[in-house]
Design an enzyme around this catalytic site. Structure first.
Site, PDB file in Angstrom:
ATOM      1  N   GLY A   1      -1.488   7.765   4.431  1.00  0.00           N
ATOM      2  CA  GLY A   1      -0.595   7.063   3.509  1.00  0.00           C
ATOM      3  C   GLY A   1       0.846   7.034   3.975  1.00  0.00           C
TER       4      GLY A   1
ATOM      5  CG  ASP B   1      -2.109   1.041   0.932  1.00  0.00           C
ATOM      6  OD1 ASP B   1      -2.200   1.600  -0.176  1.00  0.00           O
ATOM      7  OD2 ASP B   1      -2.881   1.293   1.889  1.00  0.00           O
TER       8      ASP B   1
END
Ligand code: DOR
Ligand code: ZN
Ligand code: ZN
Length: 331
Positions: free
Chosen positions: A281, A262
């Site tokens: 993130g 990810d």
């Protein structure tokens, strides 16, 4: 050609099922060039970029455009197409045409398709086209402004929390829909102990489901968040020690088949903001293998061979692409 590999591990190229390349639209965060170089630095030879760019990768034309942009990249780029037009959760994309153009999977990553009927229609179509569905599991209505795990650390920092149920509710929904539609369901960035439990049961039940764990979710707990630093902010968030333990057990017993990153870079200024404001993130491409060796192999949880299965063999099988093995004639 003879290569002296004394004292080294020799393994097939790693496949990262889950990255964000940010191009087109967010080149200040990452470009295809920088993102694919980061992957190559990490020992990765194939990556699957998620479609949440601007514009969203939601048509055969966009898939083709991405492949043209990536033609000189140092790693193979295997694109993932969006489930709905513009990732707006309403109108289905042309799944058959995207597959024909080179999409290897479908995903609405960044969010879940919250309209269950729309999602079920997408699953029927994906099953018919024999393309896997990669699910980001997050019940939007339960997030309730949360920015980090709902736990002691959120209390300490005075920030709103994201409970485990935000993920678990959609994991349950998507497993049941996979059972009904016969699609192959791949669950992205699993972070909770109950996700592991449900996946274990679903597999026993014969549901076609696979799941990935990201290095940040097994290498860190919420306790390690060093104050209000948005470098620790990602979605799903860093969880409790009990969740981490369940994720590692799931990797060890085969419930969790893949380790993917990810990899989700953002601009420096964006991540300098407080946890309350910064985008979700964390990067991962360059460090995933090393973190996995440190936290899974050196701790005796996985053998080196099992790690290769999680980072190469199983990802290839999930995508039905060649590779992931060092047999004669294999790529
Ligand atoms: O942390 C995350 N970042 N989680 C997501 O689901 C999306 C991703 C992004 O695109 O930045
Ligand atoms: Zn996601
Ligand atoms: Zn993602």
């Amino acid at each position: 050609q003879v290569i002296d590999a004394t004292g080294k591990y020799v393994m097939p190229g790693l496949i990262d099922l889950h990255v964000h390349l940010r191009e087109p639209g967010f080149e200040y965060k990452e470009t295809i060039e920088t993102g694919t170089k980061a992957a190559a630095h990490g020992g990765v030879t194939s990556i699957c970029p998620m479609p949440n760019t601007k514009p969203v990768i939601d048509s055969a034309e966009r898939i083709k455009d991405l492949l043209i942009r990536a033609k000189d990249a140092p790693v193979h780029v295997l694109p993932i197409g969006a489930v709905t037009i513009g990732q707006e959760g309403k109108e289905l994309t042309d799944i058959a045409a995207m597959k024909e153009a080179g999409a290897v999977a479908l995903s609405e990553d960044g969010k879940s398709v919250m309209d269950t009927l729309v999602f079920r229609k997408a699953l029927w179509k994906a099953a018919e086209c024999n393309i896997p569905m990669f699910s980001h599991c997050e019940d939007k209505s339960l997030v309730d402004g949360g920015v980090m795990n709902a736990g002691a650390k959120a209390k300490e920092l005075g920030l709103p929390g994201i409970t485990n149920a935000v993920e678990d509710v959609i994991v349950a929904r998507d497993i049941l829909l996979a059972k009904e539609t016969g699609v192959h369901l791949h669950l992205c960035h699993c972070s909770t102990k109950d996700s592991v439990k449900m996946i274990r049961i679903a597999k026993k039940d014969g549901v076609s489901v696979s799941a990935e764990v990201c290095p940040h979710h097994f290498a860190m707990t919420e306790d390690e968040i060093a104050g209000d630093d948005a470098n620790y902010k990602m979605n799903p968030p860093l969880r409790s020690a009990a969740d981490v333990e369940a994720l590692v057990d799931g990797l060890a017993d085969g419930t969790m088949e893949a380790i993917s990153t990810d990899h989700a870079p953002h601009g420096e200024e964006e991540k300098k903001q407080s946890i309350a404001k910064a985008p979700f993130g964390i990067v991962g491409s360059e460090t995933a293998y090393a973190l996995s060796v440190t936290h899974l192999v050196k701790t005796g949880k996985l053998t080196p061979l099992q790690l290769v299965e999680k980072m190469s063999t199983n990802p290839c099988r999930i995508l039905s692409v060649p590779g992931g093995t060092l047999s004669v004639g294999a790529p």
